[in-house]
Design an enzyme around this catalytic site. Structure first.
Site, mmCIF file in Angstrom:
data_model
loop_
_atom_site.group_PDB
_atom_site.id
_atom_site.type_symbol
_atom_site.label_atom_id
_atom_site.label_comp_id
_atom_site.label_asym_id
_atom_site.label_seq_id
_atom_site.Cartn_x
_atom_site.Cartn_y
_atom_site.Cartn_z
ATOM 1 N N ASP A 165 -5.485 9.583 9.083
ATOM 2 C CA ASP A 165 -4.126 9.230 9.484
ATOM 3 C C ASP A 165 -3.739 9.820 10.831
ATOM 4 O O ASP A 165 -4.065 10.959 11.153
ATOM 5 C CB ASP A 165 -3.127 9.693 8.423
ATOM 6 C CG ASP A 165 -3.282 8.936 7.124
ATOM 7 O OD1 ASP A 165 -3.462 7.707 7.198
ATOM 8 O OD2 ASP A 165 -3.253 9.555 6.051
ATOM 9 N N GLU A 195 0.859 -1.182 0.000
ATOM 10 C CA GLU A 195 0.000 0.000 0.000
ATOM 11 C C GLU A 195 0.900 1.238 0.000
ATOM 12 O O GLU A 195 1.747 1.397 0.881
ATOM 13 C CB GLU A 195 -0.897 -0.032 1.243
ATOM 14 C CG GLU A 195 -2.102 0.855 1.151
ATOM 15 C CD GLU A 195 -3.015 0.707 2.371
ATOM 16 O OE1 GLU A 195 -3.995 1.454 2.442
ATOM 17 O OE2 GLU A 195 -2.728 -0.130 3.255
#
EC number: 4.2.1.20
Length: 264
Positions: free
Chosen positions: A60, A49
């Site tokens: 995030d 990824e």
């Protein structure tokens, strides 16, 4: 058959769990990212990824946010990321999944964006801020180009939503192990096992678990709960951030190998 689906089919036939490491493109620099793809591939990554740096990464945690900020400050753009992917073709066997927020897709236009990433050799796409209700606008054109859009199931998702996501997600289903953002945690929430069972009751598509996995013992635990893939991000990114490029790559390789060994 597309690359992500084929990878999982092959692993399942052997009774194996996939390892999916995540790194942020351009941190600490583009050259190191290019080397990291090759290192992760040879260290046992089944898929990789690759995060596209974005200025407002809502999903995030601090480690990946900081990495994205550093990359953006260096001027890293989507085109730079795709150039790295393109140059890795033929060398990196693991299918590459692009992790990007929706805004860069919207600004380029869905078809233009998909054509760009397809030409570079991207196999899959994760868009964490794409709601299920709007996913169809991306799912159909992506599928037509052989790119699989992986949808996320949150710990708070009710059963009917899990079923709808499972129906539409391509390649595999990305189960978020915790409420909140990415990041390393001391333990994986035991509710993950229950969530895996819930998903299993409505689909036989592969399920990957991410957010919060940072140690080989945690990876093994998630595998034993029935996950088809273990996704590790912040702990990978931190190894590149905390060291010189050469030491970071060495640490990354050792860590990736330890995770792979744990889940074999």
């Amino acid at each position: 058959m597309t690359a992500v689906t084929e990878c999982f089919r092959s692993l399942r036939s052997q009774g194996n769990c996939a390892l999916i490491p995540f790194i942020t493109a351009g941190d600490p620099d583009l050259s190191t990212t290019a080397q990291a793809l090759r290192i992760l591939d040879r260290a046992g990554a089944d898929l990789i990824e690759l995060g596209v740096p974005y200025s407002d990464p809502l999903a995030d945690g601090p480690v990946i946010q900081s990495a994205a900020t550093r990359a953006l400050n260096r001027g890293v753009k989507l085109e730079d990321v795709l150039e790295i992917v393109k140059n890795a073709q033929g060398e990196v066997k693991a299918p590459i999944i692009l992790f990007t927020y929706y805004n860069p897709i919207y600004h380029r236009g869905i078809d233009v964006f998909l054509d760009q990433i397809k030409a570079a050799g991207v196999s899959g796409l994760v868009v964490p801020d794409l709601p299920l209700e709007e996913a169809e606008s991306l799912l159909q054109p992506a599928a037509a180009k052989g790119i699989e859009v992986i949808l996320l199931v949150a710990p708070t998702s009710p059963p009917e939503r899990i079923q709808a996501i499972a129906l539409q997600s391509q390649g595999f289903i990305y189960l978020v192990s915790v409420t909140g953002v990415t990041g390393m945690r001391k333990q994986v929430a035991t509710r993950v096992e229950e969530l895996l069972d819930s998903i299993r009751s409505v689909t036989d598509k592969p399920v990957g678990v991410g957010f919060g996995i940072s140690e080989p013992t945690q990876a093994l635990q998630v595998k034993n709960w029935g996950a088809d893939a273990v996704i590790v991000g912040s702990a990978m990114v931190k190894r590149l951030a905390d060291n010189s490029p050469s030491d970071g790559l060495k640490s990354l390789e050792e860590f990736c190998r330890s995770l792979k060994q744990a889940i074999q």
